[in-house]
Design a protein around this motif. Structure first.
Motif, short mmCIF file in Angstrom:
data_model
loop_
_atom_site.label_atom_id
_atom_site.label_comp_id
_atom_site.label_asym_id
_atom_site.label_seq_id
_atom_site.Cartn_x
_atom_site.Cartn_y
_atom_site.Cartn_z
N GLN A 41 1.55 9.56 13.26
CA GLN A 41 2.56 10.24 13.72
C GLN A 41 3.32 10.93 12.47
N ALA A 42 3.28 10.26 11.22
CA ALA A 42 4.11 10.69 10.13
C ALA A 42 3.20 11.58 9.07
N GLY A 43 1.86 11.81 9.76
CA GLY A 43 0.81 12.42 9.00
C GLY A 43 0.15 11.82 7.94
N ILE A 44 0.12 10.61 7.90
CA ILE A 44 -0.57 9.86 6.99
C ILE A 44 -1.75 9.17 7.37
N ALA A 45 -3.02 9.30 6.61
CA ALA A 45 -4.20 8.62 7.33
C ALA A 45 -4.32 7.26 6.55
N LEU A 46 -4.83 6.54 7.43
CA LEU A 46 -5.02 5.00 6.71
C LEU A 46 -6.04 5.11 5.71
N ALA A 47 -7.03 6.08 5.87
CA ALA A 47 -8.01 6.08 4.69
C ALA A 47 -7.55 6.52 3.35
N ASP A 48 -6.22 7.17 3.23
CA ASP A 48 -5.55 7.65 2.31
C ASP A 48 -4.69 6.50 1.47
N LEU A 49 -4.59 5.34 2.12
CA LEU A 49 -4.20 4.31 1.50
C LEU A 49 -4.74 3.46 0.48
N GLN A 50 -3.83 3.10 -0.58
CA GLN A 50 -4.49 2.11 -1.68
C GLN A 50 -3.55 1.10 -2.04
N LEU A 51 -3.89 -0.19 -2.51
CA LEU A 51 -3.11 -1.14 -3.12
C LEU A 51 -2.48 -0.82 -4.25
N ILE A 52 -1.11 -0.81 -4.17
CA ILE A 52 -0.21 -0.66 -5.35
C ILE A 52 0.38 -1.84 -5.86
N GLY A 53 0.22 -2.98 -5.34
CA GLY A 53 0.84 -4.26 -5.64
C GLY A 53 0.61 -5.38 -4.80
N GLN A 54 0.87 -6.63 -5.35
CA GLN A 54 0.70 -7.91 -4.65
C GLN A 54 1.68 -8.85 -5.06
N ALA A 55 1.81 -9.86 -4.24
CA ALA A 55 2.83 -11.03 -4.90
C ALA A 55 2.40 -12.25 -3.77
N THR A 56 2.78 -13.40 -4.23
CA THR A 56 2.70 -14.60 -3.54
C THR A 56 4.07 -15.19 -3.41
N PHE A 58 0.85 -1.19 -0.11
CA PHE A 58 -0.07 0.08 0.05
C PHE A 58 0.79 1.29 -0.04
N ASP A 59 0.22 2.30 -0.53
CA ASP A 59 0.78 3.60 -0.49
C ASP A 59 -0.22 4.52 -0.82
N THR A 60 -0.23 5.96 -0.39
CA THR A 60 -0.89 7.06 -0.83
C THR A 60 -0.91 7.33 -2.43
N VAL A 61 -1.80 8.10 -3.04
CA VAL A 61 -1.74 8.61 -4.32
C VAL A 61 -0.32 9.22 -4.57
N ASN A 62 -0.02 10.07 -3.67
CA ASN A 62 1.10 11.00 -3.76
C ASN A 62 2.38 10.20 -3.17
N HIS A 63 2.30 8.86 -3.03
CA HIS A 63 3.64 8.41 -2.47
C HIS A 63 4.33 8.80 -1.20
N GLN A 64 3.24 8.93 -0.26
CA GLN A 64 3.95 9.57 1.02
C GLN A 64 4.68 8.53 1.79
N LEU A 65 4.37 7.14 1.70
CA LEU A 65 5.17 6.13 2.32
C LEU A 65 6.45 5.93 1.56
N LYS A 66 6.37 6.18 0.36
CA LYS A 66 7.82 5.96 -0.20
C LYS A 66 8.59 7.38 0.29
N VAL A 67 8.00 8.23 0.21
CA VAL A 67 8.79 9.90 0.53
C VAL A 67 9.28 9.41 2.08
N HIS A 68 8.86 8.79 2.91
CA HIS A 68 9.28 8.64 4.31
C HIS A 68 10.16 7.28 4.38
N HIS A 69 10.29 6.51 3.27
CA HIS A 69 11.11 5.42 3.11
C HIS A 69 10.53 4.17 3.99
#
Length: 187
Positions: free
Chosen positions: A99-114, A38-49
């Motif tokens: 704490q990082a200013g990211i809302a759970l509701a703003d997250l979307q599925l970006i990929g998956q793997a088995t 998961f990540d946000t549309v504007n990639h906030q998780l990636k920005v925070h590593h």
């Protein structure tokens, strides 16, 4: 909820090397897990590593947020038990995101793997061999060593690389590989 520090070495392998490892190292019986990233549309998780995933096993599921905590791939993992594959509010993962200013509701599925995972505890740490298949059918093999004592683990890791002629190159993380291998119908 759990919180743990993770330190690891990782490298991608050709299938032939993975097959050699499976025949020459005693691994526990494998298990399969499905990871959703998961990540946000504007990639906030990636920005925070940060890395956020859910994992579904045969008998349980969990959500994990990985947060950088130092050099040598040192990470803090925040994990909550969940039911199913969807993110769940109210746990350690949501608290850290908040704490990082990211809302759970703003997250979307970006990929998956088995992944089919093979584990081999060693005196130097936990050796893990993952065979991962992505949404578009592409697959890869990744070798990982989780450790607590870097000197002992590094000596073992280097010897393993020598013994199996492994070219040790840090791979892109699984989240990025899952994004790169999204099925066209998902994108």
């Amino acid at each position: 909820m759990s919180k743990q520090v993770e330190q690891e070495f990782k490298t991608l392998l050709p299938a032939t090397t993975a097959e050699q490892l499976l025949t020459q190292i005693t691994f526990q019986p494998p298990f399969t897990q499905t990871n959703r990233y998961f990540d946000t549309v504007n990639h906030q998780l990636k920005v925070h590593h940060f890395g956020l995933r859910t994992r579904e096993f045969a008998d349980h599921a969990e959500q994990t947020l990985k947060v950088p905590a130092g050099p040598n791939r040192k990470l803090i993992e925040y994990t909550d038990a969940i039911k199913g594959a969807d993110l769940v509010a109210g746990g350690a993962v949501e608290a850290q995101l908040s704490q990082a200013g990211i809302a759970l509701a703003d997250l979307q599925l970006i990929g998956q793997a088995t992944t089919t995972r093979y584990l081999a505890p060693q005196p130097a740490g936990l050796l893990t061999l993952d065979h991962t298949t992505y949404a578009n059918g592409h697959d890869d093999w990744e070798l990982e060593m989780e450790y607590t004592d870097i000197a002992v683990a590094q000596a073992f890791w280097q010897q393993l690389a020598t013994d199996f002629a492994i070219n040790l190159l840090p791979p892109e993380n699984k989240i990025q590989r899952a994004i790169d291998n999204v099925n066209k119908s998902q994108g």
